[in-house]
Design a protein around this motif. Structure first.
Motif, PDB file in Angstrom:
ATOM      1  N   LEU A 154      -2.480   5.463   8.018  1.00 55.24           N
ATOM      2  CA  LEU A 154      -3.360   4.456   7.464  1.00 55.24           C
ATOM      3  C   LEU A 154      -3.688   3.409   8.524  1.00 55.24           C
ATOM      4  O   LEU A 154      -2.835   3.065   9.348  1.00 55.24           O
ATOM      5  N   CYS A 155      -4.899   2.887   8.496  1.00 54.30           N
ATOM      6  CA  CYS A 155      -5.246   1.695   9.271  1.00 54.30           C
ATOM      7  C   CYS A 155      -5.776   0.673   8.275  1.00 54.30           C
ATOM      8  O   CYS A 155      -6.867   0.829   7.705  1.00 54.30           O
ATOM      9  N   PRO A 182      -0.029  11.529   6.411  1.00 49.46           N
ATOM     10  CA  PRO A 182      -1.189  10.694   6.716  1.00 49.46           C
ATOM     11  C   PRO A 182      -0.861   9.477   7.584  1.00 49.46           C
ATOM     12  O   PRO A 182       0.287   9.063   7.716  1.00 49.46           O
ATOM     13  N   GLU A 222     -10.431   0.987  -1.452  1.00 49.35           N
ATOM     14  CA  GLU A 222     -11.046   1.469  -0.205  1.00 49.35           C
ATOM     15  C   GLU A 222     -11.464   0.327   0.706  1.00 49.35           C
ATOM     16  O   GLU A 222     -11.498   0.487   1.933  1.00 49.35           O
ATOM     17  N   TRP A 243      -9.598   2.829   7.922  1.00 48.77           N
ATOM     18  CA  TRP A 243      -9.727   4.286   7.844  1.00 48.77           C
ATOM     19  C   TRP A 243      -8.394   4.889   7.433  1.00 48.77           C
ATOM     20  O   TRP A 243      -7.368   4.206   7.431  1.00 48.77           O
ATOM     21  N   LYS A 244      -8.430   6.164   7.097  1.00 47.57           N
ATOM     22  CA  LYS A 244      -7.229   6.920   6.770  1.00 47.57           C
ATOM     23  C   LYS A 244      -7.381   8.320   7.344  1.00 47.57           C
ATOM     24  O   LYS A 244      -8.435   8.928   7.230  1.00 47.57           O
ATOM     25  N   ARG A 245      -6.322   8.815   7.980  1.00 43.91           N
ATOM     26  CA  ARG A 245      -6.294  10.173   8.514  1.00 43.91           C
ATOM     27  C   ARG A 245      -5.245  10.956   7.739  1.00 43.91           C
ATOM     28  O   ARG A 245      -4.136  10.471   7.519  1.00 43.91           O
ATOM     29  N   ASP A 246      -5.583  12.144   7.313  1.00 45.26           N
ATOM     30  CA  ASP A 246      -4.729  12.889   6.389  1.00 45.26           C
ATOM     31  C   ASP A 246      -3.531  13.558   7.047  1.00 45.26           C
ATOM     32  O   ASP A 246      -2.619  13.991   6.343  1.00 45.26           O
ATOM     33  N   TYR A 294      -9.064  -0.717   3.615  1.00 45.90           N
ATOM     34  CA  TYR A 294      -8.775   0.203   4.708  1.00 45.90           C
ATOM     35  C   TYR A 294      -9.864   0.130   5.776  1.00 45.90           C
ATOM     36  O   TYR A 294     -11.049   0.042   5.464  1.00 45.90           O
ATOM     37  N   MET A 339       0.790   7.309   1.051  1.00 44.14           N
ATOM     38  CA  MET A 339       1.338   8.176   2.093  1.00 44.14           C
ATOM     39  C   MET A 339       2.155   9.320   1.510  1.00 44.14           C
ATOM     40  O   MET A 339       2.443  10.294   2.200  1.00 44.14           O
ATOM     41  N   SER A 378       0.842  -1.192   0.000  1.00 43.64           N
ATOM     42  CA  SER A 378       0.000   0.000   0.000  1.00 43.64           C
ATOM     43  C   SER A 378       0.878   1.243   0.000  1.00 43.64           C
ATOM     44  O   SER A 378       1.836   1.344   0.775  1.00 43.64           O
TER      45      SER A 378
END
Length: 442
Positions: free
Chosen positions: A307-308, A305, A321, A326-329, A324, A269, A266
């Protein structure tokens, strides 16, 4: 009848005594947890021990302090009554064995040519050793890899650069090895900024004798400084699968343990194809990912970012998608490893802020500034508290949970970049000057 009652009472008393003794021995066994590697016994930064000190001064709750011969960022490791820690000593790099009473037992030279980097923020004594109670395995940033007995006798050694190719990395190869079922795994992610000549590899060799098992290329389209990674590989394990995760050069990649072939990767980032986002050529990865069954939490760098990921990917999942959670920017830690516990994930940002997110959803629980200055060490969790080091020597203790509650803040007054180690009711801190043993005064 009285005699029978007395006999019954005595029998029950003896039985109770044996049960109590068994519980005491069991409690002692649980209390005497070893800390055999970076991030602890389960590789997650979590200790099962409790009743640890949360407050101390230079006199109170200090069992001992022993000066060290030089700087180092490696975490101390502990097995029974032995502590192992690497250090610079002038131009040499050494491994020390120190007793849990605070006495030096032996010292062995690992190599020469110590290099202080980033104005003293780190040096060549950065990778953390590993032990199984019989042997100790360790390396330095120049690539000298050693196996010694716990008594300091050499078992084998070789040069990673001679075997796998010269390192091309600005601040040395700081990756800490992983040992699993008799095999040592390492990520060697480095290069000169040209994807055509990239020399990154993932390698596996035998822990018993150092003989090679496999090595595979670790390709990437990363550019410039992004080709160079200072993170470490980790294992992902659940009831159905286990594999190696490497982190660097713009990607996290999963590898089969038997032969190293790539299972999935993945990016996302450091975007290359998004016209609205500029590629960042200095986004080298230093912070190591964390994993628990069902979840892989992936930091990036420089407020980038987070990633989880789900663990069942295949191929390139960057734009999938469904792969994932979730993803935090933003708000990634730049150096410290995330810590997963109790359905939450904690991130120590280098500017002295603690970020807490819900593990399942990524929902922010809090983002709290708690101390000034730089923070590089990864947090540990014990007795329901997070222990967080700062470069300046402050140690902040925070209650675990979805609300920020500060328990204490202690100050060593010495430079501190290594993560703590916990064993037998004692917290061990390696500053640039000394090894400290912090324990509740009896």
């Amino acid at each position: 009848m009285t005699h029978l009652r007395s006999s019954t009472f005595v029998s029950r008393s003896i039985a109770f005594l044996f049960v109590a003794l068994g519980l005491t021995l069991f409690a002692s066994t649980v209390q005497s947890e070893n800390w055999p590697r970076w991030r602890g016994p389960e590789r997650n930064g979590i200790s099962s021990e409790s009743s640890l000190p949360t407050k101390w001064t230079k006199e109170e709750n200090v069992a001992w302090r022993i000066p060290l011969p030089g700087h180092g960022g490696a975490t101390p490791i502990v097995w029974d009554d032995r502590i192992f820690v690497t250090s610079a000593e002038n131009e040499d790099l050494v491994l020390l064995c120190i007793s849990t009473d605070g006495e030096e037992r032996w010292k062995k030279k690992l190599g020469t040519g110590n290099v202080d980097v980033r104005g003293g923020l780190g040096n060549s004594a950065s990778p953390t050793p590993i032990t199984d109670g019989k042997n100790v395995w360790c390396t330095i940033t120049q690539g000298n890899f050693h196996c010694l007995t716990v008594d300091g006798e050499p078992v084998w050694e070789f040069d990673l650069q001679e075997r796998y190719g010269a390192f091309d990395i600005a601040f040395g190869m700081t990756a800490t090895p992983v040992i699993h079922e008799g095999v040592i795994y390492m990520q060697l992610i480095h290069g000169d900024g040209d994807p055509e000549t990239q020399e990154a590899k993932v390698v596996a060799f035998n822990a018993k004798d150092g003989s090679p098992i496999w090595d595979v290329p670790r390709p990437s389209d990363a550019r410039a400084e992004c080709e160079q990674a200072y993170a470490s590989c980790i294992l992902y394990q659940d009831a159905e699968q286990q594999y190696l995760l490497t982190h660097g050069a713009d990607y996290i990649v999963a590898h089969d343990l038997k032969d190293g072939h790539e299972l999935w990767r993945s990016g996302g980032m450091n975007p290359k194809d998004d016209p609205d986002v500029r590629y960042e050529p200095t986004l080298r990865f230093v912070a190591t990912p964390s994993a628990s069954p069902g979840y892989i939490v992936v930091p990036s760098a420089k407020n980038g970012p987070i990633l989880c990921l789900k663990p069942n990917g295949s191929g390139d999942i960057t734009n999938d998608e469904s792969a994932y959670h979730w993803k935090r920017d933003k708000n990634t830690p730049d150096v410290a490893c995330p810590l997963i516990a109790g359905g939450l994930v904690y991130f120590v940002r280098e500017n002295g802020a603690l970020l807490c997110l819900d593990l399942e959803t990524g929902e922010e629980q809090y983002l709290k500034s708690f101390a000034r200055g730089q923070h590089f060490a990864s947090p540990v969790l014990a007795g329901g508290n997070l222990y967080v080091n700062s470069f300046s020597g402050k140690m902040t203790v925070v209650k675990a949970g979805n609300e920020y509650i500060q328990v204490a803040q202690n100050d060593f007054g010495e430079t501190l970049t290594a993560s703590p180690a916990i064993s037998n009711g004692t917290i061990y801190f390696r500053t640039f000057d000394a090894l400290w043993a912090i324990k509740n005064d009896k």
